[in-house]
Scaffold this motif. Structure first.
Motif, PDB file in Angstrom:
ATOM      1  N   LEU A 249       1.930  15.140  -9.579  1.00  0.00           N
ATOM      2  CA  LEU A 249       3.121  15.779 -10.147  1.00  0.00           C
ATOM      3  C   LEU A 249       3.428  15.355 -11.567  1.00  0.00           C
ATOM      4  CD1 LEU A 249       5.487  15.582  -7.018  1.00  0.00           C
ATOM      5  CD2 LEU A 249       3.986  17.471  -7.713  1.00  0.00           C
ATOM      6  N   GLY A 250       2.769  14.293 -12.051  1.00  0.00           N
ATOM      7  CA  GLY A 250       2.996  13.843 -13.415  1.00  0.00           C
ATOM      8  C   GLY A 250       4.379  13.268 -13.659  1.00  0.00           C
ATOM      9  N   TRP A 251       4.960  12.632 -12.646  1.00  0.00           N
ATOM     10  CA  TRP A 251       6.290  12.026 -12.817  1.00  0.00           C
ATOM     11  C   TRP A 251       6.245  10.893 -13.834  1.00  0.00           C
ATOM     12  CZ3 TRP A 251       9.563  11.308  -7.745  1.00  0.00           C
ATOM     13  CH2 TRP A 251       9.785  12.564  -7.176  1.00  0.00           C
ATOM     14  N   PRO A 252       7.363  10.591 -14.471  1.00  0.00           N
ATOM     15  CA  PRO A 252       7.428   9.430 -15.366  1.00  0.00           C
ATOM     16  C   PRO A 252       7.179   8.125 -14.600  1.00  0.00           C
ATOM     17  CG  PRO A 252       9.323  10.876 -15.682  1.00  0.00           C
ATOM     18  CD  PRO A 252       8.619  11.353 -14.457  1.00  0.00           C
ATOM     19  N   PHE A 253       6.730   7.116 -15.324  1.00  0.00           N
ATOM     20  CA  PHE A 253       6.343   5.852 -14.691  1.00  0.00           C
ATOM     21  C   PHE A 253       7.518   5.203 -13.953  1.00  0.00           C
ATOM     22  CE2 PHE A 253       5.125   1.200 -15.249  1.00  0.00           C
ATOM     23  CZ  PHE A 253       4.256   1.213 -14.170  1.00  0.00           C
ATOM     24  N   ALA A 254       8.689   5.181 -14.583  1.00  0.00           N
ATOM     25  CA  ALA A 254       9.850   4.567 -13.935  1.00  0.00           C
ATOM     26  C   ALA A 254      10.196   5.291 -12.642  1.00  0.00           C
ATOM     27  CB  ALA A 254      11.056   4.565 -14.877  1.00  0.00           C
ATOM     28  N   ALA A 255      10.061   6.600 -12.631  1.00  0.00           N
ATOM     29  CA  ALA A 255      10.394   7.395 -11.443  1.00  0.00           C
ATOM     30  C   ALA A 255       9.413   7.134 -10.304  1.00  0.00           C
ATOM     31  CB  ALA A 255      10.422   8.882 -11.791  1.00  0.00           C
ATOM     32  N   VAL A 256       8.129   7.027 -10.632  1.00  0.00           N
ATOM     33  CA  VAL A 256       7.158   6.791  -9.554  1.00  0.00           C
ATOM     34  C   VAL A 256       7.288   5.374  -9.001  1.00  0.00           C
ATOM     35  CG1 VAL A 256       5.578   8.502 -10.508  1.00  0.00           C
ATOM     36  CG2 VAL A 256       5.258   6.092 -11.102  1.00  0.00           C
ATOM     37  N   LEU A 257       7.626   4.416  -9.874  1.00  0.00           N
ATOM     38  CA  LEU A 257       7.871   3.064  -9.374  1.00  0.00           C
ATOM     39  C   LEU A 257       9.052   3.056  -8.406  1.00  0.00           C
ATOM     40  CD1 LEU A 257       7.449   0.601 -12.399  1.00  0.00           C
ATOM     41  CD2 LEU A 257       5.931   0.946 -10.444  1.00  0.00           C
ATOM     42  N   ALA A 258      10.136   3.736  -8.788  1.00  0.00           N
ATOM     43  CA  ALA A 258      11.310   3.798  -7.918  1.00  0.00           C
ATOM     44  C   ALA A 258      10.967   4.503  -6.611  1.00  0.00           C
ATOM     45  CB  ALA A 258      12.451   4.522  -8.632  1.00  0.00           C
ATOM     46  N   ALA A 259      10.188   5.562  -6.670  1.00  0.00           N
ATOM     47  CA  ALA A 259       9.809   6.279  -5.459  1.00  0.00           C
ATOM     48  C   ALA A 259       8.960   5.400  -4.548  1.00  0.00           C
ATOM     49  CB  ALA A 259       9.044   7.552  -5.830  1.00  0.00           C
ATOM     50  N   GLY A 260       8.056   4.615  -5.132  1.00  0.00           N
ATOM     51  CA  GLY A 260       7.246   3.703  -4.328  1.00  0.00           C
ATOM     52  C   GLY A 260       8.089   2.644  -3.642  1.00  0.00           C
ATOM     53  N   VAL A 261       9.085   2.130  -4.362  1.00  0.00           N
ATOM     54  CA  VAL A 261       9.981   1.125  -3.782  1.00  0.00           C
ATOM     55  C   VAL A 261      10.775   1.727  -2.619  1.00  0.00           C
ATOM     56  CG1 VAL A 261      12.052  -0.246  -4.238  1.00  0.00           C
ATOM     57  CG2 VAL A 261      10.159  -0.262  -5.876  1.00  0.00           C
ATOM     58  N   VAL A 262      11.302   2.929  -2.814  1.00  0.00           N
ATOM     59  CA  VAL A 262      12.085   3.592  -1.766  1.00  0.00           C
ATOM     60  C   VAL A 262      11.207   3.907  -0.558  1.00  0.00           C
ATOM     61  CG1 VAL A 262      13.366   5.678  -1.179  1.00  0.00           C
ATOM     62  CG2 VAL A 262      13.783   4.534  -3.360  1.00  0.00           C
ATOM     63  N   ALA A 263       9.999   4.411  -0.794  1.00  0.00           N
ATOM     64  CA  ALA A 263       9.102   4.730   0.317  1.00  0.00           C
ATOM     65  C   ALA A 263       8.759   3.493   1.125  1.00  0.00           C
ATOM     66  CB  ALA A 263       7.823   5.389  -0.219  1.00  0.00           C
ATOM     67  N   ALA A 264       8.476   2.383   0.443  1.00  0.00           N
ATOM     68  CA  ALA A 264       8.169   1.141   1.149  1.00  0.00           C
ATOM     69  C   ALA A 264       9.392   0.634   1.912  1.00  0.00           C
ATOM     70  CB  ALA A 264       7.678   0.086   0.161  1.00  0.00           C
ATOM     71  N   GLY A 265      10.579   0.758   1.303  1.00  0.00           N
ATOM     72  CA  GLY A 265      11.798   0.325   1.987  1.00  0.00           C
ATOM     73  C   GLY A 265      12.080   1.147   3.229  1.00  0.00           C
ATOM     74  N   LEU A 266      11.901   2.467   3.138  1.00  0.00           N
ATOM     75  CA  LEU A 266      12.119   3.322   4.311  1.00  0.00           C
ATOM     76  C   LEU A 266      11.106   3.002   5.408  1.00  0.00           C
ATOM     77  CD1 LEU A 266      12.871   6.776   2.624  1.00  0.00           C
ATOM     78  CD2 LEU A 266      14.481   5.284   3.842  1.00  0.00           C
ATOM     79  N   THR A 267       9.867   2.754   5.024  1.00  0.00           N
ATOM     80  CA  THR A 267       8.856   2.374   6.008  1.00  0.00           C
ATOM     81  C   THR A 267       9.226   1.068   6.693  1.00  0.00           C
ATOM     82  OG1 THR A 267       7.161   3.461   4.661  1.00  0.00           O
ATOM     83  CG2 THR A 267       6.404   1.922   6.342  1.00  0.00           C
TER      84      THR A 267
ATOM     85  N   GLY B  12       0.806  -1.211   0.000  1.00  0.00           N
ATOM     86  CA  GLY B  12       0.000   0.000   0.000  1.00  0.00           C
ATOM     87  C   GLY B  12       0.843   1.265   0.000  1.00  0.00           C
ATOM     88  N   VAL B  13       1.957   1.246   0.741  1.00  0.00           N
ATOM     89  CA  VAL B  13       2.846   2.400   0.746  1.00  0.00           C
ATOM     90  C   VAL B  13       3.364   2.657  -0.661  1.00  0.00           C
ATOM     91  CG1 VAL B  13       5.060   3.301   1.574  1.00  0.00           C
ATOM     92  CG2 VAL B  13       3.518   2.132   3.162  1.00  0.00           C
ATOM     93  N   GLY B  14       3.813   1.596  -1.335  1.00  0.00           N
ATOM     94  CA  GLY B  14       4.309   1.751  -2.703  1.00  0.00           C
ATOM     95  C   GLY B  14       3.224   2.197  -3.665  1.00  0.00           C
ATOM     96  N   ALA B  15       2.013   1.645  -3.486  1.00  0.00           N
ATOM     97  CA  ALA B  15       0.915   1.972  -4.395  1.00  0.00           C
ATOM     98  C   ALA B  15       0.501   3.428  -4.245  1.00  0.00           C
ATOM     99  CB  ALA B  15      -0.270   1.051  -4.124  1.00  0.00           C
ATOM    100  N   TYR B  16       0.285   3.871  -3.025  1.00  0.00           N
ATOM    101  CA  TYR B  16      -0.168   5.242  -2.816  1.00  0.00           C
ATOM    102  C   TYR B  16       0.915   6.246  -3.188  1.00  0.00           C
ATOM    103  CZ  TYR B  16      -4.726   4.390  -0.716  1.00  0.00           C
ATOM    104  OH  TYR B  16      -6.049   4.061  -0.521  1.00  0.00           O
ATOM    105  N   THR B  17       2.185   5.927  -2.872  1.00  0.00           N
ATOM    106  CA  THR B  17       3.265   6.844  -3.235  1.00  0.00           C
ATOM    107  C   THR B  17       3.338   7.020  -4.748  1.00  0.00           C
ATOM    108  OG1 THR B  17       4.547   6.226  -1.277  1.00  0.00           O
ATOM    109  CG2 THR B  17       5.750   7.250  -3.098  1.00  0.00           C
ATOM    110  N   ALA B  18       3.345   5.884  -5.469  1.00  0.00           N
ATOM    111  CA  ALA B  18       3.446   5.957  -6.926  1.00  0.00           C
ATOM    112  C   ALA B  18       2.239   6.644  -7.539  1.00  0.00           C
ATOM    113  CB  ALA B  18       3.610   4.539  -7.486  1.00  0.00           C
ATOM    114  N   ALA B  19       1.040   6.303  -7.048  1.00  0.00           N
ATOM    115  CA  ALA B  19      -0.175   6.892  -7.622  1.00  0.00           C
ATOM    116  C   ALA B  19      -0.230   8.396  -7.388  1.00  0.00           C
ATOM    117  CB  ALA B  19      -1.407   6.213  -7.018  1.00  0.00           C
ATOM    118  N   LEU B  20       0.102   8.860  -6.189  1.00  0.00           N
ATOM    119  CA  LEU B  20       0.056  10.287  -5.892  1.00  0.00           C
ATOM    120  C   LEU B  20       1.063  11.070  -6.734  1.00  0.00           C
ATOM    121  CD1 LEU B  20      -0.389  10.184  -2.012  1.00  0.00           C
ATOM    122  CD2 LEU B  20      -2.010  11.122  -3.682  1.00  0.00           C
TER     123      LEU B  20
END
Length: 586
Positions: free
Chosen positions: A63-81, A50-58
C-alpha cells in the motif's frame, strides 16, 4: 584531526550495523522484561515481533504507507494478537504459560510458511531500507524512559507484587488477570515495534527469524542482564550482540568459540550474579525514591494511625473470668454476615453450616484446635477459596462468588497465617502496594512529570504507618530480610494501609513474645475504637480473652460455642475440645 575523524567515520561505517542490532535486541529485551516483572514466563516475544514485522512490511510493499504509519500498525497488530492470546493463556502459570506461548510461536511459523501473502518459506523481499540508527535508539530511549517511570508507579509495584506473591497481591485489591493481561499486551506491542524496525532494516524477513531460537535468545538477554530493573535486558542484549563480533577476532572456529564463551558467561552469571549484570551497575532498585524529602505541595500528614506501642489508656484489660458477664450494648448491624457456610474437599468436610457475624467496631475472636477449619473459613470469606454451600454478605453485598481482589476493594482485607510479604520489595514499597487500593494510579502522571505531590502524599502516609508500628527505620530494607516479628508487623501495617472496613487477622501473634503479643492486642482494641471491625484468628488464648468482644469456637468445621469470652471459656464443650481444664480455670 582529519585522520582521527576519518578513522572514526571508517569505524562507524564498519560497525554501525552492530550498533543497530544492539538497539533492536535491547528493545526485544525490554519486551520480555515487562512480562518477567509480573512473574510471567512468556516465550511469545519472537512471534509478536513477527506479527509487527510482517504487518509493517506488507503495508509498505502493498500500500505504500508512510514509515511512521506502518510502524504504528505493526505495534497495534502485535498488541491485538497479544490481547487475544493473553485472554486464552493467562490463566496458566509458570512453565505451562511458557509452553502455551511457545506453541503459539510454532503455529505462527506454520501459518507464515503456508500463506501466499507472507511469501511462504522465502519470506518477503525486497523491503525498503528505511530504518536508521537514530530511529532505533530514539525508540529505545523512549521505552527505557517509560519503563523507568513505570517501575516506581503503582502499576509497576503491582507487577512486582504479583511476581512475589499473587495471592497476597490479590488480597490487596490487585486484579491478577487484568494486570497480567496489560503487561502481556504491552510486551507484545514492544516486540511488534522491534519487528517493524527490523523489517525495514534487513531488506528481507523469513519465518525462521521468528521461531524458537530467537524466542530463547530474547529470554537469555533478560537472564544475563537481570530482571530487577529495566537496565538489565539492555545490558544483556548489548553483551550478547557484541560478543559474536569480538569472537570473530579469535583465531579459532567462530561458531565454537562463540558458543563456548556464551555458555560460560551464562553459567558464571547464574552462579555469581543471580540478579544479572544490572546488579553491577545499579544498587537496590528505586531505593532513592523511598526516602525522598516531602514535597512542599504534598498533602498534609494522615490522621493518627493505630500504634503497636501500648499506652496506659489503651492497654487491653483482661475480661472477667468469674460471675455473670457485664451488660453489653446492643450489637450493631453486622458488617460481615456468614450464613450456613460449607466447604468440602472431596469427601472431607472442612466447614459445615457455619454462621458468624462481625459488626463495625467489634472484635470477634475465632478459635479452635488445629484442623478445625479456621483458615479455610478465612479463605472462603476473602475470595481465595469458593465455598461449597452457604453465602457471605459484606457491607450489604453478597460476595460469596467474588474473587479476592474484588473482596479487598470492598474493604475486607486480611493477613495470613504464614506471613506473605513481597520479599523483593522494600518495607516501604510493601506498604505502598497496600496504600494504592482505591487510589488513582500514578503511571500516567509519572510519564508527564505530574506525580510528585501524589507520590509524596503516599510516601508520607506509608512512613507514618511504619513509624506508628515501630519499623520506620527499616523502610529501605528488602522485606525478605526482616526478622519474624518485624515481618508480622509489616504485614499488619500493609493491610492497614489499604484502609479496610473489616480486617481479618490470621494468627497475628504467632511466634511473638508476650510483650509483642500484648502490643498486637493494643492495636486491635484501638482499631475497634476507631470503628474498624476485626475478625481475629489466634491460638494465643490469653490474647483472645483480653481483646475480643465475642468469641466463636469451631471444631471439625462446625460452631460449638459463641459468646463473651468469660462465658465461652467455661463452656464444657470448649474445654473438652480446645482449652482444657488448666486454661479454662486460669
Amino acid at each position: 584531526m582529519d585522520g582521527l575523524l576519518s578513522g572514526l567515520a571508517s569505524f562507524w561505517a564498519t560497525y554501525e550495523s552492530v550498533a543497530q542490532f544492539v538497539g533492536l535486541n535491547a528493545i526485544l529485551g525490554l519486551s520480555i522484561y515487562v512480562t518477567l516483572a509480573a512473574g510471567q514466563l512468556s516465550l511469545g516475544q519472537a512471534a509478536f515481533m513477527g506479527v509487527g514485522a510482517y504487518t509493517a512490511a506488507l503495508l509498505t510493499m502493498q500500500l505504500g504507507w508512510p514509515f511512521a504509519a506502518v510502524l504504528a500498525a505493526g505495534v497495534v497488530a502485535a498488541g491485538l494478537t497479544a490481547f487475544v492470546l493473553g485472554v486464552v493463556v493467562l490463566r496458566l502459570r509458570g512453565v505451562y504459560l511458557a509452553i502455551a506461548t511457545l506453541g503459539f510461536g510454532a503455529v505462527f511459523g506454520v501459518v507464515l510458511f503456508n500463506l501466499p501473502i507472507s511469501g511462504g518459506a522465502e519470506g518477503l523481499r525486497p523491503i525498503p531500507s528505511i530504518t536508521t540508527t537514530w530511529q532505533i535508539y530514539l525508540a529505545l530511549a523512549a521505552l527505557a524512559f517509560g519503563l523507568w517511570r513505570m517501575d516506581g508507579s503503582t502499576f509497576g509495584r503491582s507487577l512486582f507484587a504479583l511476581r512475589d506473591d499473587e495471592a497476597a497481591a490479590a488480597s490487596l485489591g490487585i486484579d491478577p488477570f487484568r494486570t497480567n493481561l496489560v503487561a502481556f499486551v504491552a510486551s507484545g506491542m514492544i516486540a511488534g515495534l522491534a519487528g517493524g524496525l527490523s523489517a525495514h532494516l534487513t531488506y528481507i524477513i523469513t519465518p525462521g527469524q521468528f521461531g524458537f531460537g530467537p524466542a530463547l535468545d530474547i529470554l537469555v538477554y533478560a537472564i544475563v542482564g537481570g530482571t530487577t530493573t529495566f537496565l538489565g535486558p539492555i545490558l544483556g542484549a548489548a553483551l550478547l550482540t557484541i560478543l559474536p563480533e569480538v569472537m570473530r577476532q579469535v583465531p579459532v572456529d567462530p561458531g565454537a568459540s562463540e558458543l563456548f564463551v556464551s555458555g560460560l558467561i551464562l553459567l558464571l552469571i547464574i552462579l555469581f550474579l543471580p540478579s544479572g549484570l544490572a546488579s553491577l551497575v545499579v544498587g537496590r532498585r528505586r531505593r532513592s525514591d523511598a526516602r525522598s524529602p516531602q514535597s512542599p505541595t504534598a498533602a498534609p500528614p494522615p490522621s493518627p494511625s493505630p500504634s503497636l506501642e501500648p499506652s496506659p489508656s489503651s492497654r487491653p484489660q483482661p475480661r472477667p473470668t468469674g460471675g455473670s458477664p457485664s451488660p453489653t450494648p446492643p450489637a450493631p448491624e453486622p458488617l460481615l454476615a456468614i450464613e450456613g457456610l460449607g466447604r468440602r474437599f472431596g469427601g472431607l468436610r472442612a466447614l459445615e453450616g457455619l454462621d458468624l457475624t462481625v459488626g463495625p467496631g467489634q472484635v470477634v475472636g475465632l478459635i479452635g484446635p488445629n484442623g478445625a477449619g479456621k483458615t479455610t473459613l478465612v479463605n472462603a470469606v476473602t475470595g481465595l477459596l469458593p465455598p461449597s454451600a452457604g453465602r457471605v454478605v459484606f457491607a450489604g453485598h453478597d460476595i460469596t462468588a467474588w474473587p479476592a481482589h474484588r473482596v479487598a476493594r470492598l474493604g475486607l482485607v486480611r493477613t495470613y497465617q504464614n506471613v506473605r510479604l513481597f520479599r523483593h520489595l522494600t518495607v516501604l514499597e510493601n506498604v505502598l502496594v497496600g496504600a494504592a487500593l482505591g487510589r488513582p494510579g500514578t503511571l500516567g502522571p509519572r510519564l508527564v512529570g505530574r506525580s510528585r505531590a501524589q507520590e509524596a502524599a503516599a510516601r508520607n502516609e506509608a512512613l507514618g504507618l511504619l513509624e506508628r508500628v515501630g519499623i520506620a527505620h527499616l523502610a529501605d530494607r528488602p522485606a525478605g530480610g526482616l526478622s519474624y516479628g518485624d515481618r508480622r508487623r509489616l504485614e499488619i501495617c500493609r493491610a492497614l494501609a489499604a484502609r479496610p472496613r473489616l480486617l481479618v487477622l490470621d494468627e497475628p501473634a504467632a511466634g511473638m513474645t508476650a510483650p509483642e503479643a500484648a502490643r498486637v492486642g493494643t492495636l486491635v482494641r484501638e482499631l475497634a475504637t476507631e470503628g474498624l471491625g476485626v475478625l481475629l484468628i489466634e491460638h494465643n488464648v490469653g490474647l483472645v480473652m483480653a481483646t475480643c468482644d465475642r468469641v466463636v469456637v469451631i471444631d471439625f468445621g462446625s460452631r460449638i460455642a459463641e459468646g463473651v469470652p468469660a462465658v465461652v471459656a467455661r463452656d464444657p464443650r470448649v474445654i473438652d475440645a480446645y482449652l482444657g481444664d488448666a486454661v479454662a480455670s486460669a
